[in-house]
Design a protein around this motif. Structure first.
Motif, PDB file in Angstrom:
ATOM      1  N   GLU C  34      -1.455 -10.538  -6.554  1.00 22.68           N
ATOM      2  CA  GLU C  34      -1.204  -9.369  -5.715  1.00 22.68           C
ATOM      3  C   GLU C  34      -0.677  -9.909  -4.394  1.00 22.68           C
ATOM      4  OE1 GLU C  34      -4.126  -5.908  -5.167  1.00 22.68           O
ATOM      5  OE2 GLU C  34      -3.955  -6.668  -3.114  1.00 22.68           O
ATOM      6  N   LEU C  47      13.484   1.926   3.843  1.00 22.34           N
ATOM      7  CA  LEU C  47      13.486   1.503   2.436  1.00 22.34           C
ATOM      8  C   LEU C  47      12.909   2.595   1.538  1.00 22.34           C
ATOM      9  CD1 LEU C  47      13.817  -1.359   3.792  1.00 22.34           C
ATOM     10  CD2 LEU C  47      12.557  -2.239   1.838  1.00 22.34           C
ATOM     11  N   ASP C  48      12.289   3.596   2.142  1.00 24.66           N
ATOM     12  CA  ASP C  48      11.640   4.672   1.386  1.00 24.66           C
ATOM     13  C   ASP C  48      10.720   4.074   0.315  1.00 24.66           C
ATOM     14  OD1 ASP C  48      11.018   7.213   0.448  1.00 24.66           O
ATOM     15  OD2 ASP C  48      12.730   7.281  -0.918  1.00 24.66           O
ATOM     16  N   LEU C  49       9.871   3.146   0.734  1.00 25.40           N
ATOM     17  CA  LEU C  49       8.973   2.451  -0.202  1.00 25.40           C
ATOM     18  C   LEU C  49       7.856   3.365  -0.685  1.00 25.40           C
ATOM     19  CD1 LEU C  49       8.440  -1.116   1.367  1.00 25.40           C
ATOM     20  CD2 LEU C  49       9.738  -0.529  -0.683  1.00 25.40           C
ATOM     21  N   LYS C  50       7.668   3.402  -2.015  1.00 29.12           N
ATOM     22  CA  LYS C  50       6.543   4.179  -2.559  1.00 29.12           C
ATOM     23  C   LYS C  50       6.040   3.504  -3.840  1.00 29.12           C
ATOM     24  CE  LYS C  50      10.054   7.228  -4.412  1.00 29.12           C
ATOM     25  NZ  LYS C  50      11.055   6.203  -4.009  1.00 29.12           N
ATOM     26  N   ALA C  51       4.797   3.798  -4.207  1.00 34.90           N
ATOM     27  CA  ALA C  51       4.172   3.155  -5.365  1.00 34.90           C
ATOM     28  C   ALA C  51       5.092   3.221  -6.579  1.00 34.90           C
ATOM     29  CB  ALA C  51       2.827   3.808  -5.662  1.00 34.90           C
ATOM     30  N   GLY C  52       5.218   2.108  -7.282  1.00 33.15           N
ATOM     31  CA  GLY C  52       6.042   2.038  -8.490  1.00 33.15           C
ATOM     32  C   GLY C  52       7.426   1.454  -8.258  1.00 33.15           C
ATOM     33  N   ASP C  53       7.882   1.441  -7.010  1.00 35.69           N
ATOM     34  CA  ASP C  53       9.212   0.885  -6.693  1.00 35.69           C
ATOM     35  C   ASP C  53       9.287  -0.609  -7.035  1.00 35.69           C
ATOM     36  OD1 ASP C  53      10.016   3.280  -5.668  1.00 35.69           O
ATOM     37  OD2 ASP C  53      10.105   2.640  -3.574  1.00 35.69           O
ATOM     38  N   SER C  54      10.428  -0.999  -7.565  1.00 36.42           N
ATOM     39  CA  SER C  54      10.673  -2.429  -7.790  1.00 36.42           C
ATOM     40  C   SER C  54      11.350  -3.010  -6.559  1.00 36.42           C
ATOM     41  CB  SER C  54      11.590  -2.628  -9.003  1.00 36.42           C
ATOM     42  OG  SER C  54      10.877  -2.303 -10.173  1.00 36.42           O
ATOM     43  N   VAL C  55      10.843  -4.128  -6.085  1.00 38.48           N
ATOM     44  CA  VAL C  55      11.430  -4.790  -4.920  1.00 38.48           C
ATOM     45  C   VAL C  55      11.486  -6.296  -5.168  1.00 38.48           C
ATOM     46  CG1 VAL C  55      10.534  -3.088  -3.268  1.00 38.48           C
ATOM     47  CG2 VAL C  55       9.197  -5.130  -3.790  1.00 38.48           C
ATOM     48  N   GLN C  56      12.190  -6.965  -4.279  1.00 35.77           N
ATOM     49  CA  GLN C  56      12.170  -8.414  -4.277  1.00 35.77           C
ATOM     50  C   GLN C  56      11.481  -8.825  -2.976  1.00 35.77           C
ATOM     51  OE1 GLN C  56      16.110  -9.924  -5.107  1.00 35.77           O
ATOM     52  NE2 GLN C  56      15.338 -11.867  -5.867  1.00 35.77           N
TER      53      GLN C  56
END
Lengths: 69, 69, 69, 69, 69, 69
Positions: C34, C47-56
């Motif tokens: 984690e 980035l509009d980050l939310k649970a489930g998003d794939s990122v690097q």
């Protein structure tokens, strides 16, 4: 592509100096940029920073990440 | 006063947003600047960086240190 | 021993390349981990980050601190 | 898109906690990764790092940069 | 426990100020310490650093990692 | 001159070791100092940091910025 960082500066490579482990790259930045700093609220008070103040922004070269398409 | 850092950028404070522990300050940079990055020689090869290349320089706001006279 | 950092990753040394001042060490990480990032709230919105998003997740090698018992 | 950093980790956002200035994002990393550290040659000698050694890699959350396509 | 970092300073917690995402901790350091900096060779030349010189060492609080047994 | 950083430590250069790209400088700090760390509130809870606790402060040499008048 979106980056989780406030500072994104368009630049052109001027020179590359290659070392054994680390290398140093110099860039030209020709267009005006907006920059952003995050610091402790204590430090903002110590510096008494307010709109219009002239400052110098110091950034160690190690903290600059080049990205190339 | 001389700083042990390659990047020294003249800037003007645009806005200050004060938080509980950390604060965010935005700046205008109006004059062209030269910038410098240090990265691993492996990364320079991966990016195949050479004079004239266009890149984007990414810097987290936390790594920008304002200095005021 | 407890560290004031969110990311603590078990790893095995794969190779060591020694330079004059700096050295580079490569590691294998075999178990899922984690990880945690702190960024400006402005960047989270960009980035509009939310649970489930794939990122690097990009981390300069200089920011990785090895600890050995 | 190529990054001037040795560590590029595929991850999935698990949670986002938004604060006044800074926000904290947690990620799951499910696939094995190779990681890289740069440290002083003095520190490599102090730790006597060699292939096969088990270590813990400590990274402050502030140094993790999420990138999203 | 051995750390891949040159600066290891014994300290005592003086105060803790807890925020929503980030917290600030102040410490007292009572014994003399040896410290170490890595910077570009270009910067060492710019500063003309040599044994005996008096300098100020600037460290953003975000780069200080507390470890507790 | 005021710096947007919490840690400002008076020091004397002890030795300079010059490399191809990076150099390492060692310093003596003879007077007691107050230091400051910013970390996630989650980490403060994990370490259960409170006034009087003894800790070790770990700082990578790369994050130490020397300034000389």
């Amino acid at each position: 592509m979106k980056y989780g960082a406030q500072n994104k500066i368009m630049a052109k490579v001027k020179s590359v100096k290659t070392g054994d482990i680390m290398s140093q790259v110099k860039f030209d930045v020709s267009v005006p940029v907006e920059m952003s700093s995050v610091l402790t609220t204590d430090s903002v008070k110590d510096l008494d920073l307010k709109a219009g103040d002239s400052v110098q922004l110091i950034i160690k070269a190690i903290h600059v990440l080049p990205v190339k398409e």
